[in-house]
Design a protein around this motif. Sequence first.
Motif, PDB file in Angstrom:
ATOM      1  N   LYS A   1      10.108   4.123   1.230  1.00 56.81           N
ATOM      2  CA  LYS A   1       8.802   3.889   1.851  1.00 56.81           C
ATOM      3  C   LYS A   1       8.554   2.404   2.100  1.00 56.81           C
ATOM      4  CE  LYS A   1       6.509   7.976  -0.090  1.00 56.81           C
ATOM      5  NZ  LYS A   1       6.175   8.580   1.226  1.00 56.81           N
TER       6      LYS A   1
ATOM      7  N   GLN B   1       0.813  -1.215   0.000  1.00 51.67           N
ATOM      8  CA  GLN B   1       0.000   0.000   0.000  1.00 51.67           C
ATOM      9  C   GLN B   1       0.846   1.265   0.000  1.00 51.67           C
ATOM     10  OE1 GLN B   1      -2.503  -0.435   3.441  1.00 51.67           O
ATOM     11  NE2 GLN B   1      -3.861  -1.931   2.468  1.00 51.67           N
ATOM     12  N   GLN B   2       1.993   1.242   0.686  1.00 49.17           N
ATOM     13  CA  GLN B   2       2.792   2.448   0.830  1.00 49.17           C
ATOM     14  C   GLN B   2       3.805   2.651  -0.283  1.00 49.17           C
ATOM     15  OE1 GLN B   2       4.561   2.688   4.738  1.00 49.17           O
ATOM     16  NE2 GLN B   2       2.685   2.026   5.764  1.00 49.17           N
TER      17      GLN B   2
END
Length: 233
Positions: free
Chosen positions: A119, A100-101
């Motif tokens: 990230k 997701q990131q």
Amino acid sequence: MTLLILFLAPAAKLSSFSGLESHISGNNAVPWNIVFTLTLLTILPALVLSMTPMVRLLVVFHFLRQALGTQTAPSNQTLIGLGLFMTWFLMQPVLTAVDQQAVEPYRLGQITGLSAIEKGMEPPRLYMLHYAREKDLELFASASLGVRPAKPEDLPLRVVVPAYMLSELKAGFQIGAVLFLPFLLVDLVVASITTSIGMFQLPPVVVSTPLKILLFVMVDGWNLLAGSLLKSF
């Protein structure tokens, strides 16, 4: 004819080079995706062993096999396969956060490759900090950093990863030692009985190994072991 070929060859080479350059510039993301994927596949075994619960699981499985007295059963491939799937099960929240990131924004072109790597490393780093002991973090922080950070979240990966591995090794040896004690008791009882009745020619391990395997099967040892390992995280 030979002079004509020599004259046209540099022009053809230059034309092909310019076409190749335009093709690369028009699809700039494709070569970097290939390089990143191949690099990740190369270092994937090291990442799995150093940043996941795989180390603790393999240590515990090794102690169990030694305690049972079965040198090759289960085989290394079986234990590694079980450890991999248990690791995948335990790391699902971390993998979801990485997707997701970092992965999804990079796939959509919202962030660059370097930003995606930064990230993507944050969820595994927080996971390792959660299970790394403070003593191990202090050991590597004092050895590699001139100025110590104010909080553990600011520690770099070169400190967090080895500290996490030491903590996992300690946890694996603790579980393995506790797991070893009941089987050691069986060995001692069998050895004392065979010695007291004068069976000096029969090695105690010949009698104790089937008893230990039978005891492990009767108490559903694999289920208990897997459940205890999952609850330790």
